[in-house]
Motif scaffolding. Structure first.
Motif, PDB file in Angstrom:
ATOM      1  N   GLY A   1       0.869  -0.715  -0.068  1.00 57.82           N
ATOM      2  CA  GLY A   1       0.048  -0.254  -0.099  1.00 57.82           C
ATOM      3  C   GLY A   1       0.866   1.651   0.379  1.00 57.82           C
ATOM      4  O   GLY A   1      -0.028   2.546   0.143  1.00 57.82           O
ATOM      5  N   LEU A   2       2.259   1.275   0.052  1.00 60.93           N
ATOM      6  CA  LEU A   2       2.589   2.188   0.552  1.00 60.93           C
ATOM      7  C   LEU A   2       3.434   2.954  -1.278  1.00 60.93           C
ATOM      8  O   LEU A   2       3.391   1.701  -2.323  1.00 60.93           O
ATOM      9  CB  LEU A   2       4.600   1.731   1.065  1.00 60.93           C
ATOM     10  CG  LEU A   2       3.792   1.551   2.690  1.00 60.93           C
ATOM     11  CD1 LEU A   2       5.084   1.969   3.044  1.00 60.93           C
ATOM     12  CD2 LEU A   2       2.908   3.251   3.365  1.00 60.93           C
ATOM     13  N   LEU A   3       4.037   4.330  -1.416  1.00 65.37           N
ATOM     14  CA  LEU A   3       4.870   4.439  -2.534  1.00 65.37           C
ATOM     15  C   LEU A   3       6.436   4.429  -2.184  1.00 65.37           C
ATOM     16  O   LEU A   3       6.634   4.794  -1.007  1.00 65.37           O
ATOM     17  CB  LEU A   3       3.790   5.437  -2.679  1.00 65.37           C
ATOM     18  CG  LEU A   3       3.027   5.380  -3.804  1.00 65.37           C
ATOM     19  CD1 LEU A   3       2.086   6.916  -3.372  1.00 65.37           C
ATOM     20  CD2 LEU A   3       2.736   4.928  -5.351  1.00 65.37           C
ATOM     21  N   PRO A   4       7.303   3.904  -3.214  1.00 58.90           N
ATOM     22  CA  PRO A   4       8.716   4.094  -3.312  1.00 58.90           C
ATOM     23  C   PRO A   4       8.691   5.479  -3.153  1.00 58.90           C
ATOM     24  O   PRO A   4      10.555   5.871  -2.585  1.00 58.90           O
ATOM     25  CB  PRO A   4       8.998   3.360  -4.234  1.00 58.90           C
ATOM     26  CG  PRO A   4       8.179   3.567  -5.051  1.00 58.90           C
ATOM     27  CD  PRO A   4       6.438   3.846  -4.564  1.00 58.90           C
ATOM     28  N   PHE A   5       8.362   7.362  -3.775  1.00 65.82           N
ATOM     29  CA  PHE A   5       8.321   8.181  -3.331  1.00 65.82           C
ATOM     30  C   PHE A   5       7.375   9.190  -3.349  1.00 65.82           C
ATOM     31  O   PHE A   5       5.920   7.819  -3.706  1.00 65.82           O
ATOM     32  CB  PHE A   5       9.477   8.463  -4.884  1.00 65.82           C
ATOM     33  CG  PHE A   5       8.827   8.284  -6.044  1.00 65.82           C
ATOM     34  CD1 PHE A   5       7.980   8.851  -6.714  1.00 65.82           C
ATOM     35  CD2 PHE A   5       9.133   7.244  -6.236  1.00 65.82           C
ATOM     36  CE1 PHE A   5       7.318   8.035  -8.002  1.00 65.82           C
ATOM     37  CE2 PHE A   5       8.786   6.230  -7.143  1.00 65.82           C
ATOM     38  CZ  PHE A   5       7.612   6.958  -8.365  1.00 65.82           C
ATOM     39  N   ASP A   6       7.216  10.437  -3.544  1.00 64.85           N
ATOM     40  CA  ASP A   6       6.137  10.985  -3.275  1.00 64.85           C
ATOM     41  C   ASP A   6       5.367  11.011  -4.997  1.00 64.85           C
ATOM     42  O   ASP A   6       5.979  11.390  -6.102  1.00 64.85           O
ATOM     43  CB  ASP A   6       6.447  12.474  -2.818  1.00 64.85           C
ATOM     44  CG  ASP A   6       5.217  13.140  -3.281  1.00 64.85           C
ATOM     45  OD1 ASP A   6       4.144  12.465  -3.694  1.00 64.85           O
ATOM     46  OD2 ASP A   6       5.255  14.919  -2.621  1.00 64.85           O
ATOM     47  N   ALA A   7       4.002  10.273  -5.004  1.00 63.64           N
ATOM     48  CA  ALA A   7       3.043  10.370  -6.282  1.00 63.64           C
ATOM     49  C   ALA A   7       2.976  11.379  -6.877  1.00 63.64           C
ATOM     50  O   ALA A   7       3.118  11.306  -8.022  1.00 63.64           O
ATOM     51  CB  ALA A   7       1.638  10.288  -6.032  1.00 63.64           C
ATOM     52  N   GLY A   8       3.412  12.871  -6.129  1.00 62.03           N
ATOM     53  CA  GLY A   8       2.940  14.036  -6.532  1.00 62.03           C
ATOM     54  C   GLY A   8       4.789  15.004  -7.606  1.00 62.03           C
ATOM     55  O   GLY A   8       4.186  15.646  -7.902  1.00 62.03           O
ATOM     56  N   LEU A   9       5.557  13.541  -7.470  1.00 64.34           N
ATOM     57  CA  LEU A   9       6.551  13.905  -7.815  1.00 64.34           C
ATOM     58  C   LEU A   9       6.044  13.907  -9.722  1.00 64.34           C
ATOM     59  O   LEU A   9       6.868  13.877 -11.165  1.00 64.34           O
ATOM     60  CB  LEU A   9       7.673  13.791  -7.536  1.00 64.34           C
ATOM     61  CG  LEU A   9       8.102  13.914  -6.774  1.00 64.34           C
ATOM     62  CD1 LEU A   9       8.948  12.911  -5.910  1.00 64.34           C
ATOM     63  CD2 LEU A   9       8.525  15.476  -6.643  1.00 64.34           C
ATOM     64  N   LEU A  10       5.542  12.941  -9.713  1.00 59.69           N
ATOM     65  CA  LEU A  10       4.916  11.972 -11.569  1.00 59.69           C
ATOM     66  C   LEU A  10       4.253  13.069 -12.426  1.00 59.69           C
ATOM     67  O   LEU A  10       3.582  13.477 -11.941  1.00 59.69           O
ATOM     68  CB  LEU A  10       3.882  11.345 -11.634  1.00 59.69           C
ATOM     69  CG  LEU A  10       4.671   9.532 -10.382  1.00 59.69           C
ATOM     70  CD1 LEU A  10       3.510   8.597 -10.324  1.00 59.69           C
ATOM     71  CD2 LEU A  10       5.165   8.768 -11.237  1.00 59.69           C
ATOM     72  N   GLN A  11       4.673  12.372 -13.598  1.00 61.69           N
ATOM     73  CA  GLN A  11       4.396  14.171 -14.631  1.00 61.69           C
ATOM     74  C   GLN A  11       3.630  13.130 -16.122  1.00 61.69           C
ATOM     75  O   GLN A  11       3.775  11.734 -15.880  1.00 61.69           O
ATOM     76  CB  GLN A  11       5.384  14.182 -15.160  1.00 61.69           C
ATOM     77  CG  GLN A  11       6.560  15.360 -14.709  1.00 61.69           C
ATOM     78  CD  GLN A  11       5.882  15.945 -13.999  1.00 61.69           C
ATOM     79  OE1 GLN A  11       5.232  16.779 -14.526  1.00 61.69           O
ATOM     80  NE2 GLN A  11       5.778  16.632 -12.971  1.00 61.69           N
ATOM     81  N   PRO A  12       2.941  13.770 -16.517  1.00 66.16           N
ATOM     82  CA  PRO A  12       1.629  13.056 -17.277  1.00 66.16           C
ATOM     83  C   PRO A  12       2.568  12.949 -18.845  1.00 66.16           C
ATOM     84  O   PRO A  12       3.656  13.901 -18.683  1.00 66.16           O
ATOM     85  CB  PRO A  12       1.314  14.234 -18.019  1.00 66.16           C
ATOM     86  CG  PRO A  12       0.766  15.683 -16.656  1.00 66.16           C
ATOM     87  CD  PRO A  12       1.912  14.895 -15.891  1.00 66.16           C
TER      88      PRO A  12
END
Length: 91
Positions: free
Chosen positions: A40-51
């Protein structure tokens, strides 16, 4: 095939701070895998992902990992680890 011929710059991200600058992001850790402490965790902040980024998660259980769900929500192209699993099993 090595990654170097595919692009001019190949890098390793340890803390996730460069994720937003990458064309291809690959999680090769167990973070997000069902049945682990990191489920259920992410390896980094999902806000860093880009289209438009390609986001590969080698984790294949669950099929839709938290990272792949976050990638899809960010407009990135999610790629699961199931193909790697199948091809390793075939060998």
């Amino acid at each position: 095939m090595a990654a170097a011929p595919l692009a001019g710059t190949v890098g390793v991200v340890g803390d996730g701070s460069s994720v937003g600058e990458a064309d291809i992001v690959c999680n090769a850790t167990w973070v997000g895998m069902s049945g682990t402490d990191a489920a259920g965790l992410l390896p980094f902040d999902a806000g860093l992902l880009q289209p438009g980024q390609i986001v590969v998660d080698i984790v294949y259980h669950p099929m839709e990992t938290p990272l792949l769900a976050a990638a899809r929500a960010a407009g990135a192209v999610p790629v699961s680890g199931i193909g790697m699993l199948v091809h390793q099993a075939a060998l």
